[in-house]
Design a protein around this motif. Structure first.
Motif, PDB file in Angstrom:
ATOM      1  N   VAL A  14       0.857  -1.188   0.000  1.00 29.23           N
ATOM      2  CA  VAL A  14       0.000   0.000   0.000  1.00 29.23           C
ATOM      3  C   VAL A  14       0.887   1.229   0.000  1.00 29.23           C
ATOM      4  CG1 VAL A  14      -1.813   1.287   1.196  1.00 29.23           C
ATOM      5  CG2 VAL A  14      -1.770  -1.223   1.337  1.00 29.23           C
ATOM      6  N   ALA A  22      -5.446   5.390   2.605  1.00 29.78           N
ATOM      7  CA  ALA A  22      -4.430   4.340   2.557  1.00 29.78           C
ATOM      8  C   ALA A  22      -4.176   3.770   3.947  1.00 29.78           C
ATOM      9  CB  ALA A  22      -3.137   4.885   1.961  1.00 29.78           C
ATOM     10  N   PHE A  78      -1.713  -1.774  -4.036  1.00 31.83           N
ATOM     11  CA  PHE A  78      -2.678  -0.671  -3.956  1.00 31.83           C
ATOM     12  C   PHE A  78      -1.924   0.649  -4.035  1.00 31.83           C
ATOM     13  CE2 PHE A  78      -4.545  -4.226  -1.640  1.00 31.83           C
ATOM     14  CZ  PHE A  78      -5.832  -4.273  -2.134  1.00 31.83           C
ATOM     15  N   SER A  79      -2.140   1.397  -5.100  1.00 25.88           N
ATOM     16  CA  SER A  79      -1.483   2.691  -5.280  1.00 25.88           C
ATOM     17  C   SER A  79      -2.441   3.788  -4.836  1.00 25.88           C
ATOM     18  CB  SER A  79      -1.102   2.896  -6.744  1.00 25.88           C
ATOM     19  OG  SER A  79      -0.525   4.164  -6.912  1.00 25.88           O
ATOM     20  N   VAL A  80      -2.166   4.351  -3.659  1.00 26.60           N
ATOM     21  CA  VAL A  80      -3.062   5.335  -3.077  1.00 26.60           C
ATOM     22  C   VAL A  80      -2.401   6.706  -2.936  1.00 26.60           C
ATOM     23  CG1 VAL A  80      -4.669   5.773  -1.178  1.00 26.60           C
ATOM     24  CG2 VAL A  80      -4.068   3.411  -1.753  1.00 26.60           C
ATOM     25  N   TYR A 121      -5.634   1.145  -8.361  1.00 30.26           N
ATOM     26  CA  TYR A 121      -5.196   2.532  -8.264  1.00 30.26           C
ATOM     27  C   TYR A 121      -6.325   3.384  -7.699  1.00 30.26           C
ATOM     28  CZ  TYR A 121      -1.638   0.924 -11.501  1.00 30.26           C
ATOM     29  OH  TYR A 121      -0.621   0.222 -12.092  1.00 30.26           O
ATOM     30  N   VAL A 122      -5.936   4.390  -6.942  1.00 27.55           N
ATOM     31  CA  VAL A 122      -6.883   5.423  -6.551  1.00 27.55           C
ATOM     32  C   VAL A 122      -6.671   6.599  -7.497  1.00 27.55           C
ATOM     33  CG1 VAL A 122      -7.563   7.068  -4.767  1.00 27.55           C
ATOM     34  CG2 VAL A 122      -6.983   4.711  -4.145  1.00 27.55           C
ATOM     35  N   ALA A 242     -11.521   2.656   1.699  1.00 29.96           N
ATOM     36  CA  ALA A 242     -10.737   1.475   2.073  1.00 29.96           C
ATOM     37  C   ALA A 242     -11.522   0.191   1.825  1.00 29.96           C
ATOM     38  CB  ALA A 242     -10.328   1.580   3.541  1.00 29.96           C
ATOM     39  N   LEU A 245     -11.614  -0.574  -1.867  1.00 31.23           N
ATOM     40  CA  LEU A 245     -10.322  -1.085  -2.312  1.00 31.23           C
ATOM     41  C   LEU A 245     -10.123  -2.537  -1.880  1.00 31.23           C
ATOM     42  CD1 LEU A 245      -8.233   2.108  -1.528  1.00 31.23           C
ATOM     43  CD2 LEU A 245      -8.470   1.071  -3.800  1.00 31.23           C
TER      44      LEU A 245
END
Length: 293
Positions: A14, A22, A78-80, A121-122, A242, A245
């Protein structure tokens, strides 16, 4: 009890894990039994994380070092992390929000992701309408598979200079989110070769540490809330994002790839249906070229 989400014992990464959505995501993943590698510009003080890694996503060298510290196989990425752009330059905002993500995606993730893994991705509701042809055309130089870090920085600077060299950082926020959506769409096939899913969530305004910056850009918190609460009657909370995700990265979404999930309690649906006016169907080039010199 059946583990429907499938995170127990899985390696998850993360970015931006020290705060906001995140952090909430990291806490959820730890609670689900995942081995979480928490990445941020500062140490992450969440009990139960496997490892906290300090990295600067504005630096190619720092990203390269980060991937020497991450496992060779990642089950969920997870790209936040990102910048609001209100107090950052156009180039700095694009670098963290987009260039770093493209570099990580094309340089590392395609070879590091485990079979049946997921990349999520966010992006943002600010990145809507990326799918219109004229907007894709504007974004395509940035999603070019052959464009590495240096080329992307050069193209970012060229775009800025084309419009006077003082394009606002908040424009970089919106541009980066559109570009990241297009990148996700264009990489679906490449990741599918290894049975890896790639998706994005597009959050509406969320009560994170960026909220004060966004409120400043909108002329105050009251203005921001008036434009951003929508049918829910409230701003989103980090846990709202969250949980979404967690779902997209889980086994429950095992046949979901190339999805751009609006997490906005129907705000975009109202625009698509014509109930509310569509506010974002414009290219940045057209908009910037109409600004007074």
């Amino acid at each position: 009890m059946t583990d429907y989400l499938g995170y127990r014992g899985q390696t998850c990464v993360v970015t931006g894990a020290a705060s906001g959505m995140a952090r909430a995501l990291t806490e959820e993943l730890v609670g689900l039994g995942a081995d979480v590698y928490a990445v941020d510009r500062m140490p992450v003080d969440i009990d139960g994380v496997k490892t906290s890694i300090v990295a600067d996503l504005s630096s190619k060298e720092s990203i390269d070092k980060l991937f020497t510290e991450l496992p060779s196989r990642i089950h969920a990425f997870f790209s936040v992390a990102g910048l609001a752009g209100v107090h950052n330059s156009f180039t700095d905002t694009m670098t963290v929000n987009y260039v770093a993500n493209k570099y990580i995606t094309d340089t590392y993730l395609q070879e590091r992701m485990a079979e049946n893994g997921s990349v999520t991705y966010v992006t943002s509701a600010a990145g809507l309408r990326w799918e219109f042809p004229e907007i894709r055309e504007e974004l395509s130089p940035f999603t070019d598979v052959d464009a590495g870090w240096d080329a992307l920085i050069e193209r970012t600077n060229e775009f800025n200079e084309r419009f006077g060299g003082e394009v606002a950082g908040f424009v970089g926020y919106m541009f980066s989110k559109r570009a990241l959506n297009l990148l996700v769409a264009e990489r679906v096939q490449a990741f599918a070769g290894n049975q890896v899913r790639i998706n994005a969530i597009l959050p509406s305004m969320t009560s994170t540490g960026m909220l004060s910056d966004f409120a400043e850009q909108r002329g105050g918190l009251d203005n921001l809330k008036a434009a951003s609460t929508g049918p829910a009657g409230r701003l989103a909370e980090p846990i709202d994002m969250a949980k979404t995700l967690v779902f997209l990265g889980s086994d429950l979404a095992g046949f979901v790839s190339g999805v751009f999930l609006d997490v906005d309690y129907g705000m975009n649906a109202l625009e698509l249906s014509g109930i509310n006016p569509m506010r974002t169907k414009w290219t940045f080039a057209d908009t910037l070229s109409k600004q007074p010199a």
